[in-house]
Design a protein around this motif. Sequence first.
Motif, PDB file in Angstrom:
ATOM      1  N   GLY A  67       0.773  -1.232   0.000  1.00 24.92           N
ATOM      2  CA  GLY A  67       0.000   0.000   0.000  1.00 24.92           C
ATOM      3  C   GLY A  67       0.803   1.280   0.000  1.00 24.92           C
ATOM      4  N   GLN A  68       2.032   1.241  -0.513  1.00 24.28           N
ATOM      5  CA  GLN A  68       2.869   2.440  -0.509  1.00 24.28           C
ATOM      6  C   GLN A  68       2.446   3.330  -1.687  1.00 24.28           C
ATOM      7  OE1 GLN A  68       7.037   1.790  -1.108  1.00 24.28           O
ATOM      8  NE2 GLN A  68       7.654   3.624   0.019  1.00 24.28           N
ATOM      9  N   SER A  69       1.514   4.239  -1.415  1.00 24.92           N
ATOM     10  CA  SER A  69       0.989   5.138  -2.443  1.00 24.92           C
ATOM     11  C   SER A  69       0.415   6.379  -1.792  1.00 24.92           C
ATOM     12  CB  SER A  69      -0.098   4.446  -3.278  1.00 24.92           C
ATOM     13  OG  SER A  69      -1.249   4.200  -2.476  1.00 24.92           O
ATOM     14  N   VAL A  70       0.398   7.465  -2.540  1.00 24.98           N
ATOM     15  CA  VAL A  70      -0.208   8.719  -2.079  1.00 24.98           C
ATOM     16  C   VAL A  70      -0.935   9.348  -3.259  1.00 24.98           C
ATOM     17  CG1 VAL A  70       1.552   9.145  -0.315  1.00 24.98           C
ATOM     18  CG2 VAL A  70       1.845  10.108  -2.597  1.00 24.98           C
ATOM     19  N   PHE A  71      -1.839  10.271  -2.963  1.00 31.35           N
ATOM     20  CA  PHE A  71      -2.527  10.973  -4.043  1.00 31.35           C
ATOM     21  C   PHE A  71      -2.951  12.354  -3.570  1.00 31.35           C
ATOM     22  CE2 PHE A  71      -5.974   8.949  -1.717  1.00 31.35           C
ATOM     23  CZ  PHE A  71      -7.031   9.850  -1.785  1.00 31.35           C
ATOM     24  N   GLU A  72      -3.408  13.162  -4.517  1.00 34.97           N
ATOM     25  CA  GLU A  72      -3.935  14.489  -4.242  1.00 34.97           C
ATOM     26  C   GLU A  72      -5.212  14.702  -5.034  1.00 34.97           C
ATOM     27  OE1 GLU A  72      -3.779  17.189  -2.426  1.00 34.97           O
ATOM     28  OE2 GLU A  72      -2.305  16.244  -1.117  1.00 34.97           O
ATOM     29  N   GLN A  98       4.529  16.094   1.611  1.00 33.93           N
ATOM     30  CA  GLN A  98       4.380  15.727   3.025  1.00 33.93           C
ATOM     31  C   GLN A  98       3.887  14.284   3.148  1.00 33.93           C
ATOM     32  OE1 GLN A  98       1.738  18.802   4.403  1.00 33.93           O
ATOM     33  NE2 GLN A  98       3.309  20.395   4.263  1.00 33.93           N
ATOM     34  N   SER A  99       2.948  13.908   2.285  1.00 36.49           N
ATOM     35  CA  SER A  99       2.491  12.519   2.260  1.00 36.49           C
ATOM     36  C   SER A  99       3.616  11.590   1.827  1.00 36.49           C
ATOM     37  CB  SER A  99       1.292  12.371   1.320  1.00 36.49           C
ATOM     38  OG  SER A  99       0.186  13.140   1.750  1.00 36.49           O
ATOM     39  N   ASN A 100       4.391  12.024   0.830  1.00 33.69           N
ATOM     40  CA  ASN A 100       5.538  11.227   0.386  1.00 33.69           C
ATOM     41  C   ASN A 100       6.495  10.957   1.544  1.00 33.69           C
ATOM     42  OD1 ASN A 100       4.762  11.059  -2.298  1.00 33.69           O
ATOM     43  ND2 ASN A 100       5.946  12.843  -2.938  1.00 33.69           N
ATOM     44  N   GLU A 101       6.774  11.983   2.331  1.00 35.86           N
ATOM     45  CA  GLU A 101       7.684  11.835   3.472  1.00 35.86           C
ATOM     46  C   GLU A 101       7.179  10.759   4.436  1.00 35.86           C
ATOM     47  OE1 GLU A 101      10.671  12.327   6.274  1.00 35.86           O
ATOM     48  OE2 GLU A 101      10.592  13.043   4.208  1.00 35.86           O
ATOM     49  N   ARG A 102       5.884  10.790   4.724  1.00 38.73           N
ATOM     50  CA  ARG A 102       5.317   9.810   5.671  1.00 38.73           C
ATOM     51  C   ARG A 102       5.350   8.388   5.121  1.00 38.73           C
ATOM     52  NH1 ARG A 102       4.535   6.533   8.542  1.00 38.73           N
ATOM     53  NH2 ARG A 102       3.062   6.284  10.281  1.00 38.73           N
ATOM     54  N   LEU A 103       5.197   8.246   3.798  1.00 38.64           N
ATOM     55  CA  LEU A 103       5.143   6.925   3.161  1.00 38.64           C
ATOM     56  C   LEU A 103       6.498   6.484   2.597  1.00 38.64           C
ATOM     57  CD1 LEU A 103       2.498   5.136   2.819  1.00 38.64           C
ATOM     58  CD2 LEU A 103       2.090   7.518   3.471  1.00 38.64           C
ATOM     59  N   CYS A 104       7.583   7.213   2.938  1.00 42.36           N
ATOM     60  CA  CYS A 104       8.934   6.875   2.487  1.00 42.36           C
ATOM     61  C   CYS A 104       9.063   6.899   0.970  1.00 42.36           C
ATOM     62  CB  CYS A 104       9.378   5.507   3.024  1.00 42.36           C
ATOM     63  SG  CYS A 104       9.500   5.451   4.817  1.00 42.36           S
ATOM     64  N   ILE A 105       8.388   7.856   0.331  1.00 40.93           N
ATOM     65  CA  ILE A 105       8.470   8.045  -1.117  1.00 40.93           C
ATOM     66  C   ILE A 105       9.364   9.253  -1.381  1.00 40.93           C
ATOM     67  CG2 ILE A 105       7.130   8.620  -3.189  1.00 40.93           C
ATOM     68  CD1 ILE A 105       4.746   7.168  -1.876  1.00 40.93           C
ATOM     69  N   PRO A 106      10.266   9.181  -2.363  1.00 43.98           N
ATOM     70  CA  PRO A 106      11.177  10.297  -2.615  1.00 43.98           C
ATOM     71  C   PRO A 106      10.441  11.599  -2.914  1.00 43.98           C
ATOM     72  CG  PRO A 106      11.897   8.343  -3.785  1.00 43.98           C
ATOM     73  CD  PRO A 106      10.541   8.027  -3.241  1.00 43.98           C
ATOM     74  N   GLN A 107      11.030  12.707  -2.475  1.00 46.71           N
ATOM     75  CA  GLN A 107      10.457  14.029  -2.708  1.00 46.71           C
ATOM     76  C   GLN A 107      10.454  14.372  -4.205  1.00 46.71           C
ATOM     77  OE1 GLN A 107       9.429  16.472   0.164  1.00 46.71           O
ATOM     78  NE2 GLN A 107       9.029  14.306   0.527  1.00 46.71           N
ATOM     79  N   ALA A 188      -8.205   6.593  11.580  1.00 45.78           N
ATOM     80  CA  ALA A 188      -6.765   6.801  11.728  1.00 45.78           C
ATOM     81  C   ALA A 188      -6.466   7.157  13.170  1.00 45.78           C
ATOM     82  CB  ALA A 188      -6.283   7.918  10.799  1.00 45.78           C
ATOM     83  N   VAL A 189      -5.208   6.993  13.566  1.00 50.33           N
ATOM     84  CA  VAL A 189      -4.777   7.379  14.907  1.00 50.33           C
ATOM     85  C   VAL A 189      -3.506   8.215  14.804  1.00 50.33           C
ATOM     86  CG1 VAL A 189      -5.797   5.385  16.075  1.00 50.33           C
ATOM     87  CG2 VAL A 189      -3.453   5.257  15.215  1.00 50.33           C
ATOM     88  N   ARG A 190      -3.260   9.006  15.827  1.00 41.95           N
ATOM     89  CA  ARG A 190      -2.037   9.803  15.877  1.00 41.95           C
ATOM     90  C   ARG A 190      -0.820   8.876  15.815  1.00 41.95           C
ATOM     91  NH1 ARG A 190      -1.569  14.014  20.723  1.00 41.95           N
ATOM     92  NH2 ARG A 190      -3.662  14.391  19.890  1.00 41.95           N
ATOM     93  N   GLY A 191       0.144   9.249  14.976  1.00 35.89           N
ATOM     94  CA  GLY A 191       1.299   8.397  14.748  1.00 35.89           C
ATOM     95  C   GLY A 191       1.120   7.472  13.569  1.00 35.89           C
ATOM     96  N   GLY A 192      -0.127   7.360  13.072  1.00 34.98           N
ATOM     97  CA  GLY A 192      -0.389   6.554  11.883  1.00 34.98           C
ATOM     98  C   GLY A 192      -0.251   7.389  10.627  1.00 34.98           C
ATOM     99  N   THR A 193      -1.140   7.154   9.671  1.00 35.80           N
ATOM    100  CA  THR A 193      -1.037   7.857   8.386  1.00 35.80           C
ATOM    101  C   THR A 193      -2.199   8.816   8.151  1.00 35.80           C
ATOM    102  OG1 THR A 193      -2.143   6.021   7.244  1.00 35.80           O
ATOM    103  CG2 THR A 193       0.279   5.988   7.332  1.00 35.80           C
ATOM    104  N   GLY A 194      -2.919   9.184   9.210  1.00 37.83           N
ATOM    105  CA  GLY A 194      -4.103  10.022   9.051  1.00 37.83           C
ATOM    106  C   GLY A 194      -3.838  11.378   8.432  1.00 37.83           C
TER     107      GLY A 194
END
Length: 365
Positions: A67-72, A98-107, A188-194
């Motif tokens: 599930g390593q993905s982000v969108f806008e 910012q989402s990339n940073e959380r999901l370990c995706i390159p800037q 979602a919870v704090r510390g997760g991906t919310g």
Amino acid sequence: MAEQSLSVFKTTSYQEKPNDHELSFGRTFTDHMFLMDYSEESGWHDARITPYQPLQVDPAAMVFHYGQSVFEGLKAYLSPEGEPLLFRPQKNLQRLNQSNERLCIPQIDEDFLLYALKQLIQIEKDWIPTSEGMSLYIRPTVISTQPFLGVAPSTNYTLMIILSPVGAYYKEGINPVKIAVENDYVRAVRGGTGEAKTGGNYAASLKAQEVAAQDGYAQVLWLDGVEKRYIEEVGSMNVFFKIGDEVVTPQLNGSILNGITRDSAMALLRHWGYHVTERVITIDELYTEYEKGNVLEAFGTGTAAAISPIGQLDWGHKEMVFNNGETGHLAKNLYDTLMGIQYGKIDDPFDWVINVNTAVSTKVS
């Protein structure tokens, strides 16, 4: 970042565009899309606009398994003069990173991506609907594509931007919705991906929304995932309450998405002289204030609807009806003003709107 250039490959088979009245959300897509790839060796490279087409992705691609993905999500609007406009796109691209940073995706180079987006919109300008309240929805997405079944950040990614003409969210005028407070499921919870815009958050929300819809509700109000007391979001939108002379929205805490419409609404409210507070607010406090007659309005904010008034909020057997179930003055003013700014019909005191036809360089470093 390394210098980037943009290649453009036009389609040879153009679609027949649908009539505006036939459009629904997210079912029709334009003739072209933007693509860019990432590898450890080359970084982000091969930026291109191509004909809209399926992706070729390995079945072992890590996005399917971890599930390593982000969108806008943002929109392009047509001004009265026929100019294509974007509303605060820099904020969406900042949030993508910012989402990339959380999901370990390159800037990603935000300036280059905005340049590429403007080129794509210029090519697809004729897809922006001309009817009142309609727009061109923009969906940037990043997926991990390395074929590997080990649990680790991917070494390869694909970024895509697709476009979809969409009808007016409120076909018969802005209408309040009925919401259920969610007590069982957690988004979602704090510390997760919310606070990241990633697909897993939305997958986690579907069951609660399905149950609520069966009971006649439009959406659910999410409480925090630990104590089930603190108000967080409403459906996939940020939420606001007018309590007496104060307009309250839950403060960002790591599990709440930093909405661009949320930020815009706060700026407008403060510009108008309202006292806007970002703070923790419990469902108990809200009900106590409601019982005192102090909760005057409630509404959600988001890209799709801009402003969505809440007419009724049910918390177990406790029912809260706001403003007699009708759209409140504040929600209506925010909706009219945001839409007016986005479509270039009224003054934009914050310089939020970008004209896509503004000259840009042909190459961005």
